[in-house]
Design a protein around this motif. Structure first.
Motif, short mmCIF file in Angstrom:
data_model
loop_
_atom_site.label_atom_id
_atom_site.label_comp_id
_atom_site.label_asym_id
_atom_site.label_seq_id
_atom_site.Cartn_x
_atom_site.Cartn_y
_atom_site.Cartn_z
N GLN A 20 -13.66 2.19 19.63
CA GLN A 20 -14.36 2.12 18.34
C GLN A 20 -15.62 2.99 18.36
N GLU A 24 -16.44 6.19 15.93
CA GLU A 24 -17.63 6.28 15.10
C GLU A 24 -18.42 7.54 15.41
N VAL A 240 -18.58 -1.36 0.22
CA VAL A 240 -18.16 -2.00 1.46
C VAL A 240 -17.19 -3.13 1.11
N ASN A 243 -16.32 -7.85 4.46
CA ASN A 243 -16.85 -8.00 5.81
C ASN A 243 -18.03 -7.07 6.08
N ASN A 245 -17.81 -3.81 5.97
CA ASN A 245 -17.38 -2.53 6.51
C ASN A 245 -17.37 -1.49 5.40
N GLN A 246 -17.84 -0.33 5.74
CA GLN A 246 -17.90 0.76 4.77
C GLN A 246 -16.50 1.27 4.52
#
Length: 906
Positions: A20, A24, A240, A243, A245-246
């Motif tokens: 992850q 990113e 988003v 949660n 998250n974008q």
């Protein structure tokens, strides 16, 4: 998600975290792209574009921060780009379709890599609050789609459109919150999304201006905006999932605050001061006034126009000035500015926005004060064509005339200050003109003496002009001229001798009564009938006299060249010539008589005293002669000894050494010691020659081997000279006079002491009737008393050694008693106060002293005293027949006594 085979179950979470983080990091690297972040930049402008007007700003993303780019415009004749990305207009032009689109290039200076971006310009619509409210439609902004490439990373989809900025007018009245746009993602069909905005105005100061519905994405404004505070808001919209998250990349939302005409123009100064020279031509720049408007300067709301509302005074024309309506420059438009008529103008200036629209524009005013400065457009002018004055002759630094001028220019300036000069009538420069700095008058002054007998009148031509030349175009002559008539006044002047000094040559010895010369003076006052008389002012030897009328100088004594009053053969005498004018004047002249020498002085021996030994060897006497005459009546001299007495030539011999010196020697082998007077005959070389027998005092003494005299007494000691004897006699006389004066002074002091006694008849002196007694004793029987009691305490013997039987009855008994401090002896009268206090303190502390109210016993003083009793003073029995009336004549102090004794029988 792919699974990794054989991996322990405990390593799966760690691998997932690493994967992850890698994804990113790759996404962040992919999001940073060198170039323009926008594909198209747009700007909304007014119709007219001005030169130098900033249009918009473009940004270039430099990921590594090391690139140096240079901006260029596809229309360089119309637009330019600074290094900071700000786009400016190169020239002024009206915005049209042909200028609405152009490109901006960014080129790397090192690699020459090039990027470009489009710029779109559009006309600003005229918006009002009503038009904004009438638009119910809300624009919808959709997030751009994202696609996954073969590497599996999310990449931004290249789009061919840019979200245009939102235009929102300031000062909107609502209602609030007012909806602006709706943010939406096309993924909201599959996911439950939450929307938010960030940036200044949302979650950053000033916060709370913009809000968004997190569910519907509706963006709204909550209060009126003020463009003068913030003209543009840059927000970022986010989407988003539930949660956090974008799910979409943030998009930029630009909100432009549309300006409204809500600010009046404001002048930088309420009063503006300017100057303009008088006589300036039309079009002469005067000053510039400036006003500012807080509204948008690129919009009509901030575009100002100036105009003149009023002019005071309105002479010679009501429109002497004009103003550039855009720049505020004030210039002259009419001729005729004359400071001597109008020194200052006051203009009311108005500034109006909306390009000066009187209906919709807002206005403000200021005052412009224009001072007309002076130029030299007026020459000085004399107040009269001819000025008159007079001056006494021989006077200088005298003001003869006062020249007055007029000048219309400003006082005490170079255009007003006058300068005077004499252009004619004074060839010898006897006059000068100075300017009075206060009145500007010309003061004609005499600088050289003027003789009335030579010039009785002067006619001067004078001119006056300013310190600076006249301004160009002035028709007046640059200077003014006038004449000054000066009359010279005749005054009585001093007579003067000619020549002065007057020198004559005359032989000495001239007898009294001989006329030497005529010494006369001249009177410069030819036009005055005056007489001159002569007197002698200085004649040190009193040899001369002068005739008071004709000036003949005659001798009254014999002239002697050898007199101490003659210096270098010249005798000076001063004479005074006085006239009978009003006031009388006088002058002095000096007569110098050069005296020629004659042989009138016989030579004398020099020195007059000498000494020699008893024998001819080893020394001799050298002598010379002194003659007060000069050559040829002096040396060479002839020296000889007289024939008598015969002992002279027998004992002495004289030998001539040269024309001035001779030598005297003993002729015999031995001469007894003593003082001898040797006469010597000396003859000079005059014609005829003059002889003299001069005595030389010679001391003959015993000498040592060196020829020095061994006698103690010298010639001076052997006989005192005349001067010494006179001095001794004077000292004796002065001493006798001092002694006599002292005796007289002593006698006078004794007489003064005797004169101080009262001049009163002894019979009438009442003081003679007062008897003074120094004893308090009784009669003759009481004469045996102990005087030791009168002695000081410190000198009294102790009680133990006193004989018994002579103690007084009031004396303390003899017994042992403590020792107390003995009282001190009688002090100095200056310390009598301290003495009494010490005695009082000692008595108070003495326990053996009797109390103050006890009975004291005094000794009997006896009887039969020779002094009479006071009871014998009975006026009725003694002197009863005396006449006391004379007491009335003694004055008021004796009045009571006169009443008692002179009042009759009662």
């Amino acid at each position: 998600m792919c699974r990794i085979a054989g991996a322990p179950r405990t390593l799966l979470p760690l691998l997932a975290a690493l994967l992850q983080a890698s994804v990113e990091a790759s996404g962040e690297i992919a999001l940073c792209k060198t170039g323009f972040p926008e594909d198209v930049y747009s700007a909304v402008l007014s119709k007219d574009v001005h030169e130098g007007q900033p249009l918009l700003s473009v940004k270039f993303s430099n990921c590594n921060g090391k690139r140096k780019v240079q901006y260029e415009s596809s229309e360089p004749a119309d637009f330019k780009v600074d290094e900071d990305g700000m786009v400016y207009a190169v020239r002024s032009f009206p915005l049209s379709s042909e200028h609405s689109k152009f490109l901006i290039y960014a080129q790397d200076k090192e690699t020459q890599e090039k990027w470009q971006v489009a710029v779109k310009l559009s006309l600003k619509p005229t918006l009002t609050e009503e038009s904004v409210k009438e638009s119910p439609e809300v624009e919808e902004i959709v997030f751009p789609r994202q696609v996954a490439k073969h590497n599996g990373y999310l990449q931004r989809q290249k789009r061919d459109w840019v979200i245009p900025p939102i235009n929102l007018p300031e000062n909107s009245r609502g209602p609030f919150p007012q909806e602006l746009v709706r943010i939406r993602s096309d993924r909201d069909k599959n996911l439950s999304l939450r929307y938010s905005v960030t940036g200044p105005g949302a979650d950053q100061p000033p916060t709370g201006i913009f809000i968004i519905n997190p569910i519907s994405g509706q963006l709204s404004v909550t209060k009126p905006l003020d463009r003068e505070l913030i003209a543009r808001f840059h927000l970022r919209a986010h989407a988003v999932d539930i949660n956090g998250n974008q799910v979409e990349n943030p998009i930029d939302i630009v909100i432009n605050v549309i300006d409204m005409n809500d600010n009046r123009p404001e002048f930088l100064h309420q009063v503006w001061n300017g100057t303009v020279p008088e006589g300036s031509k039309p079009g002469t720049y005067v000053m510039t006034v400036t006003a500012i408007d807080a509204d948008d300067p690129n919009a009509l709301n901030g575009m100002l126009r100036y105009r003149i509302l009023s002019q005071a005074p309105s002479t010679p024309s009501p429109n002497m000035f004009t103003i550039n309506n855009e720049t505020g420059d004030i210039i002259t438009v009419a001729a005729g500015l004359d400071r001597e008529k109008v020194q200052q103008y006051t203009l009311i200036i108005q500034a109006t926005d909306m390009e000066g629209n009187p209906t919709y524009g807002l206005s403000n005013t200021a005052t412009a004060v224009i001072t007309v400065t002076d130029v030299n457009d007026n020459p000085p002018e004399f107040t009269a064509m001819t000025f008159y004055g007079e001056v006494p002759e021989n006077r200088v630094d005298v003001i003869v005339a006062n020249l007055t001028v007029t000048d219309k220019d400003q006082p005490h300036t170079p255009a007003w200050n006058a300068e005077y000069r004499i252009s004619g009538g004074d060839p010898t420069g006897r006059f000068a003109i100075q300017t009075d700095p206060n009145s500007n008058d010309g003061l004609v002054t005499v600088v050289k003496p003027i003789d009335f007998e030579a010039n009785r009148m002067f006619v001067l031509t004078v001119a006056a002009e300013n310190q600076v030349p006249l301004a160009k175009g002035i028709q007046h002559p640059p200077q003014s001229t006038a004449t000054v008539s000066v009359t010279v006044i005749d005054v009585n002047e001093n007579p003067y001798f000619t020549p002065n000094p007057k020198i004559i040559r005359q032989e000495e010895g001239l007898h009294a009564g001989t006329m030497l010369t005529t010494f006369t003076a001249q009177d410069p006052d030819r036009y005055m009938q005056q007489n001159i008389r002569y007197t002698k002012l200085s004649d040190p030897a009193n040899w001369l006299k002068i005739d008071p009328v004709n000036g003949h100088i005659t001798t009254i004594a014999v002239l002697d060249r050898e007199s101490p009053n003659v210096k270098n053969n010249i005798y000076n005498a001063t004479f005074l010539a006085s006239d009978n004018g009003i006031p009388p004047m006088s002058g002095t002249g000096t007569l110098q008589i050069y005296l020629l020498d004659i042989n009138d002085n016989a030579p004398q021996v020099l020195p007059q005293e000498a000494e020699t030994c008893e024998t001819p060897d080893p020394n001799s006497i050298n002598i010379t002669a002194l003659d007060y005459d000069i050559d040829p009546n002096a040396g060479p001299f002839a020296f000889d000894l007289p024939l008598s007495p015969v002992t002279i030539k027998r004992n002495w011999t004289i030998t001539r050494l040269n024309g001035d010196f001779a030598q005297l020697n003993l002729k015999i082998k031995f001469l007894e010691a003593g003082i001898y007077e040797v006469p010597i005959i000396i003859t000079d070389s005059g014609n005829p020659p003059k002889s003299n027998i001069s005595v030389l005092r010679v001391k003959v003494c015993q000498c040592d081997s060196n020829g020095d005299c061994t006698d103690v007494d010298r010639i001076v000691g052997a006989g005192l000279g005349t001067g010494a004897i006179i001095a001794i006699l004077l000292c004796i006389i002065i001493l006798l006079i001092l002694v006599l004066m002292f005796v007289v002074w002593m006698k006078r002091r004794d007489k003064e002491r005797q004169a101080k006694q009262l001049l009163i008849d002894p019979e009438d002196d009442v003081r003679d009737n007062i008897l003074k007694y120094d004893e308090e004793g009784g009669g003759e029987e009481d004469q045996d008393y102990d005087l030791s009691q009168l002695q000081q305490p410190d000198t009294v013997e102790p009680d133990a050694i006193k004989p018994v039987g002579i103690r007084r009855l009031d004396e303390r008994p003899i017994h042992a008693e403590p020792q107390y401090p003995v009282r001190s002896a009688a002090p100095h009268p200056g310390d009598i106060g301290d003495f009494i206090n010490e005695g009082l303190k000692a008595a108070d502390n003495d326990p053996t002293a009797p109390p103050y109210d006890s009975l004291l016993v005094f000794d009997y003083e006896g009887s039969g005293s020779t002094a009479g009793s006071l009871s014998s003073l009975n006026s009725s029995s003694s002197g009863g027949e005396q006449d006391y009336d004379y007491l009335n004549d003694w004055g008021p102090r004796f009045k009571k006594l006169a009443d008692m004794y002179g009042g009759g029988d009662d």
